[in-house]
Scaffold this motif. Structure first.
Motif, PDB file in Angstrom:
ATOM      1  N   VAL A 290      -5.231  -0.307 -13.227  1.00 39.66           N
ATOM      2  CA  VAL A 290      -5.154  -1.300 -14.298  1.00 39.66           C
ATOM      3  C   VAL A 290      -6.037  -2.495 -13.959  1.00 39.66           C
ATOM      4  O   VAL A 290      -6.764  -3.008 -14.817  1.00 39.66           O
ATOM      5  CB  VAL A 290      -3.684  -1.730 -14.541  1.00 39.66           C
ATOM      6  N   GLY A 291      -5.998  -2.938 -12.714  1.00 36.78           N
ATOM      7  CA  GLY A 291      -6.850  -4.050 -12.302  1.00 36.78           C
ATOM      8  C   GLY A 291      -8.330  -3.728 -12.439  1.00 36.78           C
ATOM      9  O   GLY A 291      -9.113  -4.554 -12.926  1.00 36.78           O
ATOM     10  N   ALA A 292      -8.725  -2.534 -12.027  1.00 34.77           N
ATOM     11  CA  ALA A 292     -10.125  -2.128 -12.155  1.00 34.77           C
ATOM     12  C   ALA A 292     -10.533  -2.033 -13.623  1.00 34.77           C
ATOM     13  O   ALA A 292     -11.666  -2.389 -13.986  1.00 34.77           O
ATOM     14  CB  ALA A 292     -10.349  -0.796 -11.449  1.00 34.77           C
ATOM     15  N   THR A 293      -9.627  -1.583 -14.466  1.00 32.87           N
ATOM     16  CA  THR A 293      -9.915  -1.492 -15.900  1.00 32.87           C
ATOM     17  C   THR A 293     -10.139  -2.874 -16.500  1.00 32.87           C
ATOM     18  O   THR A 293     -11.073  -3.086 -17.277  1.00 32.87           O
ATOM     19  CB  THR A 293      -8.771  -0.770 -16.629  1.00 32.87           C
ATOM     20  N   VAL A 294      -9.287  -3.810 -16.134  1.00 38.88           N
ATOM     21  CA  VAL A 294      -9.426  -5.180 -16.642  1.00 38.88           C
ATOM     22  C   VAL A 294     -10.747  -5.785 -16.181  1.00 38.88           C
ATOM     23  O   VAL A 294     -11.488  -6.390 -16.976  1.00 38.88           O
ATOM     24  CB  VAL A 294      -8.220  -6.045 -16.203  1.00 38.88           C
ATOM     25  N   VAL A 295     -11.088  -5.614 -14.911  1.00 35.69           N
ATOM     26  CA  VAL A 295     -12.348  -6.135 -14.389  1.00 35.69           C
ATOM     27  C   VAL A 295     -13.530  -5.491 -15.119  1.00 35.69           C
ATOM     28  O   VAL A 295     -14.488  -6.181 -15.514  1.00 35.69           O
ATOM     29  CB  VAL A 295     -12.450  -5.905 -12.863  1.00 35.69           C
ATOM     30  N   ALA A 296     -13.491  -4.181 -15.328  1.00 34.32           N
ATOM     31  CA  ALA A 296     -14.588  -3.487 -16.012  1.00 34.32           C
ATOM     32  C   ALA A 296     -14.719  -3.950 -17.459  1.00 34.32           C
ATOM     33  O   ALA A 296     -15.836  -4.125 -17.956  1.00 34.32           O
ATOM     34  CB  ALA A 296     -14.374  -1.980 -15.952  1.00 34.32           C
ATOM     35  N   LEU A 297     -13.604  -4.147 -18.150  1.00 34.38           N
ATOM     36  CA  LEU A 297     -13.667  -4.614 -19.537  1.00 34.38           C
ATOM     37  C   LEU A 297     -14.247  -6.016 -19.634  1.00 34.38           C
ATOM     38  O   LEU A 297     -15.069  -6.305 -20.514  1.00 34.38           O
ATOM     39  CB  LEU A 297     -12.278  -4.574 -20.175  1.00 34.38           C
ATOM     40  N   ILE A 298     -13.834  -6.888 -18.728  1.00 33.37           N
ATOM     41  CA  ILE A 298     -14.372  -8.251 -18.737  1.00 33.37           C
ATOM     42  C   ILE A 298     -15.861  -8.225 -18.413  1.00 33.37           C
ATOM     43  O   ILE A 298     -16.670  -8.877 -19.085  1.00 33.37           O
ATOM     44  CB  ILE A 298     -13.588  -9.133 -17.741  1.00 33.37           C
ATOM     45  N   TRP A 299     -16.246  -7.458 -17.396  1.00 34.34           N
ATOM     46  CA  TRP A 299     -17.646  -7.371 -16.996  1.00 34.34           C
ATOM     47  C   TRP A 299     -18.504  -6.779 -18.115  1.00 34.34           C
ATOM     48  O   TRP A 299     -19.585  -7.281 -18.420  1.00 34.34           O
ATOM     49  CB  TRP A 299     -17.759  -6.552 -15.721  1.00 34.34           C
ATOM     50  N   ALA A 300     -18.029  -5.708 -18.744  1.00 34.00           N
ATOM     51  CA  ALA A 300     -18.809  -5.047 -19.796  1.00 34.00           C
ATOM     52  C   ALA A 300     -18.994  -5.952 -21.010  1.00 34.00           C
ATOM     53  O   ALA A 300     -20.018  -5.870 -21.693  1.00 34.00           O
ATOM     54  CB  ALA A 300     -18.134  -3.744 -20.206  1.00 34.00           C
ATOM     55  N   ASN A 301     -18.026  -6.818 -21.276  1.00 33.65           N
ATOM     56  CA  ASN A 301     -18.145  -7.713 -22.424  1.00 33.65           C
ATOM     57  C   ASN A 301     -18.844  -9.018 -22.089  1.00 33.65           C
ATOM     58  O   ASN A 301     -19.462  -9.629 -22.962  1.00 33.65           O
ATOM     59  CB  ASN A 301     -16.766  -7.998 -23.018  1.00 33.65           C
ATOM     60  N   ALA A 302     -18.766  -9.472 -20.841  1.00 33.96           N
ATOM     61  CA  ALA A 302     -19.403 -10.731 -20.451  1.00 33.96           C
ATOM     62  C   ALA A 302     -20.893 -10.535 -20.165  1.00 33.96           C
ATOM     63  O   ALA A 302     -21.706 -11.389 -20.503  1.00 33.96           O
ATOM     64  CB  ALA A 302     -18.706 -11.314 -19.224  1.00 33.96           C
TER      65      ALA A 302
ATOM     66  N   LEU B 184       0.808  -1.218   0.000  1.00 36.48           N
ATOM     67  CA  LEU B 184       0.000   0.000   0.000  1.00 36.48           C
ATOM     68  C   LEU B 184       0.841   1.268   0.000  1.00 36.48           C
ATOM     69  O   LEU B 184       0.363   2.331  -0.358  1.00 36.48           O
ATOM     70  CB  LEU B 184      -0.949   0.005   1.197  1.00 36.48           C
ATOM     71  N   ARG B 185       2.090   1.197   0.393  1.00 35.45           N
ATOM     72  CA  ARG B 185       2.949   2.377   0.427  1.00 35.45           C
ATOM     73  C   ARG B 185       3.790   2.555  -0.838  1.00 35.45           C
ATOM     74  O   ARG B 185       4.443   3.567  -1.006  1.00 35.45           O
ATOM     75  CB  ARG B 185       3.871   2.314   1.640  1.00 35.45           C
ATOM     76  N   ALA B 186       3.765   1.585  -1.729  1.00 38.23           N
ATOM     77  CA  ALA B 186       4.541   1.671  -2.964  1.00 38.23           C
ATOM     78  C   ALA B 186       3.924   2.709  -3.901  1.00 38.23           C
ATOM     79  O   ALA B 186       2.706   2.914  -3.921  1.00 38.23           O
ATOM     80  CB  ALA B 186       4.598   0.312  -3.645  1.00 38.23           C
ATOM     81  N   GLU B 187       4.762   3.362  -4.690  1.00 35.59           N
ATOM     82  CA  GLU B 187       4.276   4.387  -5.624  1.00 35.59           C
ATOM     83  C   GLU B 187       3.443   3.798  -6.749  1.00 35.59           C
ATOM     84  O   GLU B 187       2.610   4.480  -7.330  1.00 35.59           O
ATOM     85  CB  GLU B 187       5.458   5.152  -6.216  1.00 35.59           C
ATOM     86  N   THR B 188       3.664   2.543  -7.057  1.00 42.18           N
ATOM     87  CA  THR B 188       2.956   1.920  -8.180  1.00 42.18           C
ATOM     88  C   THR B 188       1.606   1.340  -7.794  1.00 42.18           C
ATOM     89  O   THR B 188       0.870   0.881  -8.662  1.00 42.18           O
ATOM     90  CB  THR B 188       3.822   0.799  -8.779  1.00 42.18           C
ATOM     91  N   THR B 189       1.247   1.378  -6.518  1.00 36.91           N
ATOM     92  CA  THR B 189       0.002   0.766  -6.063  1.00 36.91           C
ATOM     93  C   THR B 189      -1.215   1.374  -6.742  1.00 36.91           C
ATOM     94  O   THR B 189      -2.105   0.653  -7.205  1.00 36.91           O
ATOM     95  CB  THR B 189      -0.135   0.880  -4.534  1.00 36.91           C
ATOM     96  N   GLY B 190      -1.281   2.688  -6.834  1.00 34.91           N
ATOM     97  CA  GLY B 190      -2.422   3.339  -7.475  1.00 34.91           C
ATOM     98  C   GLY B 190      -2.572   2.931  -8.925  1.00 34.91           C
ATOM     99  O   GLY B 190      -3.684   2.643  -9.388  1.00 34.91           O
ATOM    100  N   GLY B 191      -1.471   2.892  -9.639  1.00 33.08           N
ATOM    101  CA  GLY B 191      -1.517   2.486 -11.040  1.00 33.08           C
ATOM    102  C   GLY B 191      -1.942   1.038 -11.207  1.00 33.08           C
ATOM    103  O   GLY B 191      -2.725   0.709 -12.105  1.00 33.08           O
ATOM    104  N   LEU B 192      -1.426   0.179 -10.360  1.00 35.66           N
ATOM    105  CA  LEU B 192      -1.810  -1.234 -10.432  1.00 35.66           C
ATOM    106  C   LEU B 192      -3.294  -1.425 -10.117  1.00 35.66           C
ATOM    107  O   LEU B 192      -3.968  -2.240 -10.764  1.00 35.66           O
ATOM    108  CB  LEU B 192      -0.960  -2.057  -9.472  1.00 35.66           C
ATOM    109  N   LEU B 193      -3.809  -0.687  -9.151  1.00 32.49           N
ATOM    110  CA  LEU B 193      -5.235  -0.774  -8.843  1.00 32.49           C
ATOM    111  C   LEU B 193      -6.081  -0.269 -10.004  1.00 32.49           C
ATOM    112  O   LEU B 193      -7.130  -0.849 -10.314  1.00 32.49           O
ATOM    113  CB  LEU B 193      -5.548   0.008  -7.569  1.00 32.49           C
TER     114      LEU B 193
END
Length: 121
Positions: free
Chosen positions: A14-26, A3-12
């Motif tokens: 990207v993860g939310a984007t992947v979940v949204a794309l899968i959900w929107a297409n499924a 949670l303290r890493a600088e890349t955490t926000g970006g990774l979250l």
């Protein structure tokens, strides 16, 4: 710690984007139903009682996002890496080009086209 890493926000994001794309297409119907669901609350004189989830995102979250981006930009231009005029020249030119180039492409593609003036968005 993760949670303290600088890349955490970006990774979250990207993860939310992947979940949204899968959900929107499924399950596009369920995805659209969630985003168009009524989410209004508060007294009627504030006119918040008729808003949907997409309205809150468009009006509230994006305003907060651009506020934070503006604060970050101000910090970089005053005391950060872009405080020196020479250091800021290339990023400022790139930002201006990023706004001007799409506008020129839009004008080139919609010139003398009926309704072409509505293509700016």
């Amino acid at each position: 710690m993760f949670l303290r890493a600088e890349t955490t926000g970006g990774l979250l994001l990207v993860g939310a984007t992947v979940v949204a794309l899968i959900w929107a297409n499924a399950a596009p119907g369920a995805y659209h139903a969630v985003w168009s669901a009524p989410a209004g609350f508060g007294p009627s004189w504030l006119h918040l009682d008729h808003l949907r989830v997409t309205d809150w995102v468009a009006d509230g979250l994006l305003a907060g996002f651009f506020f934070v981006v503006g604060l970050e930009l101000k910090q970089e231009l005053t005391v950060g890496g872009l405080a020196d005029r020479r250091s800021a020249t290339l990023p400022v030119a790139a930002a201006a080009g990023g706004m001007i180039a799409p506008a020129l492409v839009c004008l080139a593609l919609t010139h003398h086209t009926p309704g072409g003036g509505h293509a700016w968005a």
